[in-house]
Design an enzyme around this catalytic site. Structure first.
Site, mmCIF file in Angstrom:
data_model
loop_
_atom_site.group_PDB
_atom_site.id
_atom_site.type_symbol
_atom_site.label_atom_id
_atom_site.label_comp_id
_atom_site.label_asym_id
_atom_site.label_seq_id
_atom_site.Cartn_x
_atom_site.Cartn_y
_atom_site.Cartn_z
ATOM 1 N N HIS A 308 0.854 -1.190 0.000
ATOM 2 C CA HIS A 308 0.000 0.000 0.000
ATOM 3 C C HIS A 308 0.882 1.229 0.000
ATOM 4 C CE1 HIS A 308 -3.038 2.929 1.311
ATOM 5 N NE2 HIS A 308 -3.931 2.058 0.899
ATOM 6 N N ASP A 368 -7.828 -4.294 -0.736
ATOM 7 C CA ASP A 368 -8.341 -4.551 -2.084
ATOM 8 C C ASP A 368 -8.259 -6.029 -2.439
ATOM 9 O OD1 ASP A 368 -8.871 -1.805 -2.780
ATOM 10 O OD2 ASP A 368 -6.716 -1.514 -2.871
#
Length: 434
Positions: A308, A368
């Site tokens: 991330h 995600d």
């Protein structure tokens, strides 16, 4: 007591400026460079705004180094486990968790506003049957600006809160209609006997000719997923909403701008990319081959859903949604056609948590990675993933818009640039150019 400052010196002139150091509740201190141009005639350059604080905010705190995410001071782990998306939306808007009476009143207002103007149906019919759901979401959300001229005075606090309630109430209605338009099924009206998430799922999947049974495990998983996506500090789409709102644009237009930004594959489209990756891998026995490709510095292939931009440790949302993901998978039919994709995902997860390559680079599965799997398991098509993200993030967007409108330092956003183009030159008539 004298406040802390940092001295910035222009070595070419010897001039200096004292810039205050501001400290928030948590997080890195911030250097206030407002006097930099006035005193030294300089701006700062920060491509991507990775080290620039664009605003003061009391809504969400994110510590990427330690995997911390707080909404109004409450840890995301506690909210995901004990709260509901609708209650979290209240928290984001109002700054405090509601009392029982306050929540009942809030829920009543949301239900009162959850229908959309009948004329808005025409907008859906104007799109091709195979239009991308996000293109419809952008257009229809912006079109809502046409219907509330009398209550969109951005300087009126009551109008602002009414607009916030309307937006949160109507997003499930709009999102479900986007889906129904694509599959060619009749639109389903809201049912106020249902809760917020139940209503969303009913409008998505019910058809008039037969009853639709809500699955408690699916409702719980989607509610948790919506909480985890409700807000995430000053990301690209939230910053877009703030920048649009700073011009005093219609708030529905500002949210539409946020949806447009979310549409990008590097932002809201990441969970869609995860499912595309799983489908490309095709079989659990192929996982190691694709992992080896990702490790090969001479190969441009990337595994989606790992690491991330902000979280340099683990993504706390991923830890929460991983558990929900496994619960949903365990509840599925073992003969489901989705099972191979889920087995691929679990094998990838196992490798990422054990392989030194991933551990050293802190490439943990992110939110995600799991959210796409859950949405697919719930029967939601890949093209709709970002629409669900938009419905959830609308709570954070409108909370940030409210905060912007109440900011005593409110002003229109106007970033600067470092000009690297041609020097001044004179125009040459067309017939004299060689």
């Amino acid at each position: 007591m004298k406040s802390e400052t940092v001295t910035i010196t222009d070595n070419s002139t010897g001039k200096t400026v004292e810039c205050p150091i501001l400290k928030g509740t948590y997080g890195a201190p911030v250097i206030d460079t407002a006097a930099l141009y006035k005193e030294l005639g300089m701006f700062t350059l920060d491509p991507g705004f990775t080290t620039t604080a664009s605003c003061r905010s009391a809504i969400t705190y994110l510590d990427g180094e330690h995997g911390i995410l707080l909404h109004r001071g409450y840890p995301i782990e506690q909210l995901a486990e004990q709260s509901s998306f609708l209650e979290v939306s209240y928290l984001l808007l109002h700054g405090e968790l509601p009392t029982a009476d306050e929540f009942a009143d809030y829920e009543s207002q949301i239900k009162r506003y959850n229908n959309v103007h009948e004329h808005l149906m025409r907008f859906f019919n104007g799109y091709r049957y195979d239009a991308h759901p996000m293109s419809i979401m952008v257009g229809v959300t912006g079109a809502m600006a046409s219907y509330y001229h009398e209550t969109v005075d951005v300087k009126n606090p009551e109008h602002r809160m009414q607009t916030a309630h309307r937006l949160i109430a109507k997003m499930p209605n709009i999102g479900s209609k986007v889906y129904k338009h694509g599959v060619g099924e009749p639109f389903i009206y809201p049912d106020n006997s249902l809760g917020y998430i139940e209503n969303l799922m009913n409008m998505m999947f019910a058809i008039p000719s037969e009853p639709y049974e809500l699955h408690p495990q699916a409702v719980q998983a989607l509610d948790k997923l919506m909480i985890l996506h409700a807000d995430h500090e000053q990301n690209a789409s939230t910053s877009t909403v703030r920048l649009s709102g700073s011009s005093e644009a219609n708030p529905f237009a500002a949210i539409s701008a946020g949806i447009s930004t979310l549409w990008g594959k590097a932002h809201g489209g990441a969970n869609e990319a995860v499912l595309e990756m799983l489908e490309e891998i095709g079989d659990p026995k192929n996982v190691h081959k694709f992992v080896d490709r990702a490790k090969d510095k001479n190969d441009n292939y990337r595994l989606m859903g790992f690491g991330h931009r902000v979280y340099k440790n683990f993504d706390p949302r991923a830890t929460i949604i991983s558990k929900a993901c496994h619960e949903v998978l365990d509840d599925m039919d073992p003969n489901s056609e989705l099972r191979p994709l889920m087995e691929i995902a679990m094998e990838l997860e196992k490798i990422a948590l054990e392989d030194e390559y991933f551990i050293e680079r802190k490439l943990y599965p992110n939110v995600d990675f799991y959210s796409g799997i859950i949405l697919r398991a719930l029967g939601i098509p890949t093209s709709m993933f970002t629409v669900f993200f938009a419905m959830a993030r609308s709570a954070g967007w409108i909370a940030n818009w409210l905060e912007l409108m109440e900011d005593p330092d409110f002003r229109i956003g106007r970033p600067r640039q470092l000009y690297i183009g041609s020097e001044k030159r004179d125009y040459i008539p067309l017939d004299k150019r060689g």
